[in-house]
Write a protein that holds these residues in place. Structure first.
Motif, PDB file in Angstrom:
ATOM      1  N   GLU A   1    -110.034  15.941  36.440  1.00 34.68           N
ATOM      2  CA  GLU A   1    -109.248  16.771  37.347  1.00 34.68           C
ATOM      3  C   GLU A   1    -108.000  17.308  36.652  1.00 34.68           C
ATOM      4  O   GLU A   1    -107.601  18.464  36.875  1.00 34.68           O
ATOM      5  CB  GLU A   1    -108.873  15.964  38.586  1.00 34.68           C
ATOM      6  CG  GLU A   1    -110.074  15.636  39.473  1.00 34.68           C
ATOM      7  CD  GLU A   1    -109.724  14.688  40.609  1.00 34.68           C
ATOM      8  OE1 GLU A   1    -108.512  14.387  40.785  1.00 34.68           O
ATOM      9  OE2 GLU A   1    -110.633  14.247  41.321  1.00 34.68           O
ATOM     10  N   LEU A   2    -107.382  16.495  35.802  1.00 34.42           N
ATOM     11  CA  LEU A   2    -106.192  16.952  35.077  1.00 34.42           C
ATOM     12  C   LEU A   2    -106.553  18.050  34.078  1.00 34.42           C
ATOM     13  O   LEU A   2    -105.787  19.008  33.882  1.00 34.42           O
ATOM     14  CB  LEU A   2    -105.535  15.771  34.366  1.00 34.42           C
ATOM     15  CG  LEU A   2    -104.864  14.743  35.278  1.00 34.42           C
ATOM     16  CD1 LEU A   2    -104.368  13.552  34.470  1.00 34.42           C
ATOM     17  CD2 LEU A   2    -103.708  15.377  36.056  1.00 34.42           C
ATOM     18  N   LYS A   3    -107.728  17.943  33.455  1.00 36.44           N
ATOM     19  CA  LYS A   3    -108.176  19.002  32.546  1.00 36.44           C
ATOM     20  C   LYS A   3    -108.443  20.292  33.319  1.00 36.44           C
ATOM     21  O   LYS A   3    -108.150  21.390  32.839  1.00 36.44           O
ATOM     22  CB  LYS A   3    -109.441  18.558  31.809  1.00 36.44           C
ATOM     23  CG  LYS A   3    -109.190  17.518  30.720  1.00 36.44           C
ATOM     24  CD  LYS A   3    -110.478  17.171  29.988  1.00 36.44           C
ATOM     25  CE  LYS A   3    -110.203  16.143  28.894  1.00 36.44           C
ATOM     26  NZ  LYS A   3    -111.463  15.751  28.183  1.00 36.44           N
ATOM     27  N   GLY A   4    -108.994  20.144  34.538  1.00 37.24           N
ATOM     28  CA  GLY A   4    -109.216  21.315  35.380  1.00 37.24           C
ATOM     29  C   GLY A   4    -107.914  21.984  35.761  1.00 37.24           C
ATOM     30  O   GLY A   4    -107.820  23.220  35.816  1.00 37.24           O
ATOM     31  N   ARG A   5    -106.887  21.182  36.015  1.00 36.37           N
ATOM     32  CA  ARG A   5    -105.566  21.730  36.337  1.00 36.37           C
ATOM     33  C   ARG A   5    -105.002  22.509  35.158  1.00 36.37           C
ATOM     34  O   ARG A   5    -104.455  23.608  35.325  1.00 36.37           O
ATOM     35  CB  ARG A   5    -104.624  20.594  36.725  1.00 36.37           C
ATOM     36  CG  ARG A   5    -103.171  21.017  36.945  1.00 36.37           C
ATOM     37  CD  ARG A   5    -102.312  19.824  37.346  1.00 36.37           C
ATOM     38  NE  ARG A   5    -100.926  20.219  37.543  1.00 36.37           N
ATOM     39  CZ  ARG A   5     -99.994  20.182  36.598  1.00 36.37           C
ATOM     40  NH1 ARG A   5    -100.308  19.761  35.370  1.00 36.37           N
ATOM     41  NH2 ARG A   5     -98.757  20.561  36.848  1.00 36.37           N
ATOM     42  N   GLU A   6    -105.140  21.943  33.955  1.00 36.93           N
ATOM     43  CA  GLU A   6    -104.618  22.609  32.759  1.00 36.93           C
ATOM     44  C   GLU A   6    -105.340  23.929  32.517  1.00 36.93           C
ATOM     45  O   GLU A   6    -104.723  24.943  32.185  1.00 36.93           O
ATOM     46  CB  GLU A   6    -104.771  21.687  31.549  1.00 36.93           C
ATOM     47  CG  GLU A   6    -104.161  22.256  30.278  1.00 36.93           C
ATOM     48  CD  GLU A   6    -104.238  21.278  29.115  1.00 36.93           C
ATOM     49  OE1 GLU A   6    -103.965  21.698  27.978  1.00 36.93           O
ATOM     50  OE2 GLU A   6    -104.581  20.093  29.345  1.00 36.93           O
ATOM     51  N   ALA A   7    -106.665  23.914  32.727  1.00 36.17           N
ATOM     52  CA  ALA A   7    -107.437  25.145  32.535  1.00 36.17           C
ATOM     53  C   ALA A   7    -107.005  26.219  33.529  1.00 36.17           C
ATOM     54  O   ALA A   7    -106.840  27.393  33.171  1.00 36.17           O
ATOM     55  CB  ALA A   7    -108.932  24.842  32.690  1.00 36.17           C
ATOM     56  N   TYR A   8    -106.800  25.821  34.778  1.00 41.11           N
ATOM     57  CA  TYR A   8    -106.376  26.789  35.796  1.00 41.11           C
ATOM     58  C   TYR A   8    -105.021  27.386  35.452  1.00 41.11           C
ATOM     59  O   TYR A   8    -104.813  28.607  35.565  1.00 41.11           O
ATOM     60  CB  TYR A   8    -106.335  26.116  37.165  1.00 41.11           C
ATOM     61  CG  TYR A   8    -105.701  26.988  38.214  1.00 41.11           C
ATOM     62  CD1 TYR A   8    -106.418  28.015  38.815  1.00 41.11           C
ATOM     63  CD2 TYR A   8    -104.367  26.815  38.574  1.00 41.11           C
ATOM     64  CE1 TYR A   8    -105.825  28.851  39.760  1.00 41.11           C
ATOM     65  CE2 TYR A   8    -103.766  27.637  39.520  1.00 41.11           C
ATOM     66  CZ  TYR A   8    -104.501  28.652  40.107  1.00 41.11           C
ATOM     67  OH  TYR A   8    -103.915  29.473  41.026  1.00 41.11           O
TER      68      TYR A   8
END
Length: 735
Positions: free
Chosen positions: A495-502
């Motif tokens: 989820e944290l990687k998804g946040r960074e990508a967004y």
């Protein structure tokens, strides 16, 4: 006439648990197709976990579903979804309606079984069926039973009464083992906390026969006892495994000592309306919820009255053999009490003891973080002993005491009953989707492979999350996050990687993005944003031609917080950790936030004449130096400590000549958990930002000057008083 009384008593015995249920719950919850009342708070977690589980095919491990918290998935025991009922109804799923819940019927079952086992417990000791009926009612009126309704599997207090029935009433040792194996095995399908409490009663029974055998050096008997205990112990281990308790989700969580029980809990109603007779006193920390143990004035009077009867009447002392039979429970119950109270021992506002514990020990104890619950078996045993004492007293005394206890208990709990009944009030409506009622959600979801919630923090708007996630799961579309009983670290990292990508402007165009708070998207994504039911979204690529409203950014306030519920968290760049409840940490040596300064809403719409920023911040584990840059120019240097401090930073009036104000924080010497020897996390943590306020330094200086002047005036007035005259008194007038 006696025949009519017998039938009346039998009818009342059958009807009583249903009357108790209708007293505390709205009966509409029994309709399994009514879903809307459950899509909120903890109930949403439980019912959504079941709904996702029924919508995946049977597979190994068959306690697992991957529609929620995709891609790691989650076992149903970690969504508190009642694995026992979930397995049964999943098998029946083809016969069930699309929207189906069993939590309402489960509540009825719990109340019925509570009354049944209470009756089974007291009947052998009661002099007659009417007194047994009264005793069963009393044991079904403990407030803690109904206070747990938000955690529906924990309403199964009948499991505790079941084990007490085995302990006190079953005499045959072989049958005891079979009953314990059945009860503990079933509980492994329901809730580990109940299992720990029941294991204490079972352990007392094992000690009852093991200690004499060990003292007598009876080796064959000792081995037989250990063999039987091992066979009983294996049963819940197996059912816990089937439920998914060993699925890899973390069994640890913070909270031991926070969710404890205060020593005042049995006689403290906590909420003002929860007792008609006893004044409530606010409890600290998480004690008011997990440590809620108020027993009600009727039951408290029963306990005190039984103690008095035992001391002054010979007949009541005939309960001595029963009390002696409870002695093996003393040591296990002391252990439960110590766990319930924890290392933070408090009586009302007085902290009697706050024992510092090593971090590694706290991490292990956190498996039982909601430890305040562990008083339940003790409470029921005390009530049972008190009832037996009353049963052994004179018949006239018993006939007065038992009805009086019930009447006083019901009068005392009238406000509590209203509050508990209100919890299920939404079930009177057939509306399912309140936050997201527009049918277009189904169309948007059907055109997506999955639904990504951003930020991946359910509690930002849990009702909205559960409603849209319910729609998604119904169409077999995965959801990128989920509220879990214990955090899965692998999923959290994803989820944290998804946040960074967004934040870098990268999204999966096949997914529907739903924003749980209204944040301006990265520049390249802003043209894609739309609004449905007041919720900001980015439709999947196949649905971007739908005629949807454009989102409208609301002005931010001059005083902004940076917790995950605050709009200020929208302004942070990718160099911040995911916001926590109260603020956000910087990562690395430089972190920024961009404030749309032209859209800041000031009080009375008056821009500051002498603008400044007031920050509330602290450092990570050690003092740190942080430089503050405004639009690239250094304006201040902060020396932060491990505790919160206030920092005032002047701003040039020219900041209002630009659309945005960029605030940069340069942390000179950030620190990682790995450097501290506290894990493998190499991220460099620096400053935690709690609040930022754009204010007028001229106004603040004027207010401070006025305050100082008033203080000086008051001090001067005191000095002017004659000797012996205190402030607030007048000097005596001269004749």
């Amino acid at each position: 006439m006696p025949h009519i009384l017998i039938w009346a008593r039998r009818l009342l015995t059958v009807a009583t648990p249903f009357l108790l249920f209708s007293l505390f719950f709205h009966i509409e919850i029994l309709d399994p197709t009514r879903i809307g009342w459950l899509l909120d708070e903890d109930w949403g977690q439980h019912v959504l976990g079941w709904h996702a589980f029924r919508n995946v095919p049977w597979a190994w491990p068959f306690n697992y579903q991957d529609l929620l918290a995709w891609p790691t998935g989650i076992s149903i025991i970690y969504t508190d979804s009642n694995p026992f009922f979930s397995f049964i109804f999943k098998a029946l799923s083809p016969l069930l309606p699309d929207n189906f819940q069993f939590i309402g019927p489960w509540f009825l079952l719990c109340v019925v079984m509570q009354f049944f086992f209470a009756w089974k417990l007291v009947r052998p000791h009661a002099p007659g069926p009417w007194s047994a009926l009264a005793g069963a009612v009393i044991m079904s009126l403990l407030p803690a039973l109904y206070y747990r309704m938000r955690h529906d599997t924990l309403v199964a207090h009948f499991l505790i009464l079941w084990t007490l029935w085995i302990f006190f009433n079953v005499r045959d040792e072989r049958k005891k083992n079979i009953w314990y194996a059945t009860a503990l095995g079933l509980t492994g399908f329901l809730h580990p906390y109940m299992l720990f409490m029941m294991a204490a009663v079972w352990g007392a029974d094992v000690l009852r026969i093991f200690v004499p055998a060990a003292k007598a050096m009876d080796r064959p008997r000792v081995l037989r006892i250990l063999r039987d205990a091992a066979l009983v112990f294996i049963c819940p281990l197996i059912t816990l495994g089937i439920s998914g308790a060993y699925s890899g989700s973390s069994a640890e969580a913070r909270g031991f000592g926070f969710y404890s029980m205060g020593l005042d809990a049995p006689f403290n109603p906590v909420q003002p309306d929860f007792s008609f007779f006893i004044k409530a006193h606010p409890q600290d920390m998480g004690q008011y919820f997990e440590g809620y143990q108020y027993m009600g004035l009727g039951i408290l009077g029963l306990l005190l009255g039984a103690l008095l009867l035992y001391q002054i009447t010979f007949s009541a002392r005939q309960a001595r053999p029963f009390i002696d039979s409870a002695k093996p429970l003393i040591i296990p119950f002391i252990c439960l009490l110590v766990i319930a109270v924890s290392h933070h021992v408090q009586f009302y506002d007085i902290v009697l003891l706050n024992l510092p514990l090593p971090k590694y020990l706290l991490e292990k104890l956190a498996v039982l973080r909601a430890s305040g619950r562990f008083f339940w078996p003790i409470a029921y045993t005390l009530i049972l002993i008190a009832l037996v004492i009353v049963y052994k007293s004179r018949p006239k005394v018993m006939k007065v005491v038992l009805p009086l206890v019930i009447v006083v208990q019901l009068i005392d709990l009238q406000g509590f009953v209203v509050a508990m009944r209100k919890q299920t009030e939404l079930a009177t409506s057939k509306v399912i989707f309140d936050q997201a009622p527009d049918p277009i959600w189904d169309k948007l979801i059907s055109g997506a492979k999955g639904v990504d919630f951003y930020p991946a923090q359910v509690h930002l708007n849990d009702k909205l999350f559960y409603e849209i996630a319910w729609r998604a799961v119904s169409q077999h579309r995965y959801v990128n996050t989920m509220y879990m009983a214990r955090e899965n670290y692998e999923q959290r990292a994803i989820e944290l990687k998804g946040r960074e990508a967004y934040l870098n402007g990268n999204i999966n165009n096949d997914n529907l993005y739903v924003f749980l708070n209204q944040c301006i998207a990265p520049a390249n994504l802003q043209p894609l944003m739309r609004e449905v039911d007041g919720v900001w979204i980015i439709p999947p690529q196949s649905m971007r031609n739908l005629p949807l409203a454009l989102p409208e950014w609301k002005p931010i306030k001059a005083r902004m917080g940076f917790g995950y519920l605050n709009q200020g968290s929208c302004l942070l760049d990718k160099n911040w950790a995911a916001p926590e409840a109260d603020g956000a940490w910087t990562l690395g040596k430089r972190a920024e936030l961009v404030i749309p300064i032209q859209e800041v809403q000031f009080e009375n719409d008056a821009r500051p004449v002498k603008p400044s920023i007031r920050l509330v911040a602290k450092s990570f584990f050690r003092p740190m130096t942080v430089d503050v840059l405004i639009n690239g120019r250094k304006r201040a240097t902060m020396e932060l400590e491990k505790i919160r401090s206030y920092e005032d930073i002047p701003l040039p009036p020219s900041v209002f000549n630009r659309p945005d104000m960029k605030v940069s924080f340069i942390v000179r010497d950030p620190l990682s958990l790995k450097e501290l020897g506290r894990g493998d996390d190499e991220r460099q943590w620096g400053m935690k930002l709690f609040r930022l306020t754009i204010e007028d330094a001229a106004v603040r200086e004027k207010e401070e000057a006025e305050k100082k002047a008033k203080i000086a005036e008051a001090q001067a007035a005191i000095k002017a008083q004659p000797a012996g005259v205190t402030a607030g008194q007048q000097a005596p007038q001269k004749p």
